[in-house]
Design a protein around this motif. Structure first.
Motif, PDB file in Angstrom:
ATOM      1  N   UNK A   2       4.002  38.855  54.552  1.00 24.98           N
ATOM      2  CA  UNK A   2       3.380  40.004  55.212  1.00 24.98           C
ATOM      3  C   UNK A   2       2.502  40.789  54.251  1.00 24.98           C
ATOM      4  N   UNK A   3       2.971  40.993  53.020  1.00 26.00           N
ATOM      5  CA  UNK A   3       2.162  41.762  52.077  1.00 26.00           C
ATOM      6  C   UNK A   3       0.953  40.976  51.614  1.00 26.00           C
ATOM      7  N   UNK A   4       1.045  39.657  51.603  1.00 26.36           N
ATOM      8  CA  UNK A   4      -0.116  38.845  51.232  1.00 26.36           C
ATOM      9  C   UNK A   4      -1.217  38.955  52.277  1.00 26.36           C
ATOM     10  N   UNK A   5      -0.861  39.201  53.523  1.00 25.03           N
ATOM     11  CA  UNK A   5      -1.848  39.330  54.592  1.00 25.03           C
ATOM     12  C   UNK A   5      -2.292  40.772  54.816  1.00 25.03           C
ATOM     13  N   UNK A   6      -1.650  41.739  54.167  1.00 29.31           N
ATOM     14  CA  UNK A   6      -1.962  43.145  54.425  1.00 29.31           C
ATOM     15  C   UNK A   6      -3.392  43.492  54.046  1.00 29.31           C
ATOM     16  N   UNK A  66       4.016  44.803  37.278  1.00 29.31           N
ATOM     17  CA  UNK A  66       4.960  43.900  37.931  1.00 29.31           C
ATOM     18  C   UNK A  66       5.724  44.604  39.035  1.00 29.31           C
ATOM     19  N   UNK A  67       5.088  44.807  40.160  1.00 30.51           N
ATOM     20  CA  UNK A  67       5.730  45.478  41.289  1.00 30.51           C
ATOM     21  C   UNK A  67       6.377  44.416  42.167  1.00 30.51           C
ATOM     22  N   UNK A  68       7.678  44.540  42.421  1.00 31.91           N
ATOM     23  CA  UNK A  68       8.341  43.571  43.297  1.00 31.91           C
ATOM     24  C   UNK A  68       7.749  43.603  44.710  1.00 31.91           C
ATOM     25  N   UNK A  69       7.771  42.465  45.368  1.00 30.10           N
ATOM     26  CA  UNK A  69       7.176  42.331  46.697  1.00 30.10           C
ATOM     27  C   UNK A  69       7.813  43.286  47.703  1.00 30.10           C
ATOM     28  N   UNK A  70       9.121  43.446  47.621  1.00 31.79           N
ATOM     29  CA  UNK A  70       9.822  44.339  48.555  1.00 31.79           C
ATOM     30  C   UNK A  70       9.370  45.788  48.367  1.00 31.79           C
ATOM     31  N   UNK A  71       9.207  46.230  47.123  1.00 30.44           N
ATOM     32  CA  UNK A  71       8.745  47.599  46.835  1.00 30.44           C
ATOM     33  C   UNK A  71       7.336  47.807  47.365  1.00 30.44           C
ATOM     34  N   UNK A  72       6.470  46.802  47.146  1.00 32.45           N
ATOM     35  CA  UNK A  72       5.093  46.885  47.628  1.00 32.45           C
ATOM     36  C   UNK A  72       5.067  47.007  49.154  1.00 32.45           C
ATOM     37  N   UNK A  73       5.892  46.219  49.823  1.00 32.31           N
ATOM     38  CA  UNK A  73       5.930  46.236  51.290  1.00 32.31           C
ATOM     39  C   UNK A  73       6.391  47.594  51.804  1.00 32.31           C
ATOM     40  N   UNK A  77       4.250  50.443  54.029  1.00 29.58           N
ATOM     41  CA  UNK A  77       4.739  51.015  55.288  1.00 29.58           C
ATOM     42  C   UNK A  77       4.815  52.541  55.174  1.00 29.58           C
ATOM     43  N   UNK A  78       5.257  53.034  54.021  1.00 32.71           N
ATOM     44  CA  UNK A  78       5.315  54.480  53.811  1.00 32.71           C
ATOM     45  C   UNK A  78       3.946  55.138  53.878  1.00 32.71           C
ATOM     46  N   UNK A  79       2.940  54.484  53.273  1.00 30.92           N
ATOM     47  CA  UNK A  79       1.578  55.024  53.340  1.00 30.92           C
ATOM     48  C   UNK A  79       1.051  55.028  54.761  1.00 30.92           C
TER      49      UNK A  79
END
Length: 91
Positions: A2-6, A66-73, A77-79
């Motif tokens: 999902x984050x790769x497609x964001x 080095x931001x983990x994928x879960x944190x980025x996702x 969503x928060x933004x």
């Protein structure tokens, strides 16, 4: 996945909005304001943002955080939630 497609999805949404904004009528400015507008974009402000962002982009390209994928996702969503709340409060 999902984050790769964001980012591509954001681009697909932002491009038509940018075209409509640039093609739209400009905002009437005060007589003493010397704004250089293209559509609804203040060229001086956009230039200042770009000049300030270029050094940061150059540094982060060489040493990406080095931001983990879960944190980025969750941050994404928060933004989106903050933007939604801001839009609802401004209406």
């Amino acid at each position: 996945m999902a984050t790769a497609l964001a980012n591509p999805l954001t681009l697909a949404i932002a491009l038509p909005a940018t075209i409509v904004s640039l093609g739209g009528a400009g905002v009437p400015a005060a007589a003493d304001a010397h704004l250089q507008l293209v559509g609804l974009i203040d060229l001086r402000a956009a230039s200042a943002l770009l000049l300030g962002a270029l050094p940061v982009i150059a540094i982060l390209r060489r040493r990406p955080p080095g931001i983990p994928d879960r944190t980025y996702a969750w941050a994404y969503i928060g933004l989106l939630a903050m933007v939604t709340v801001a839009m609802l409060l401004s209406a």
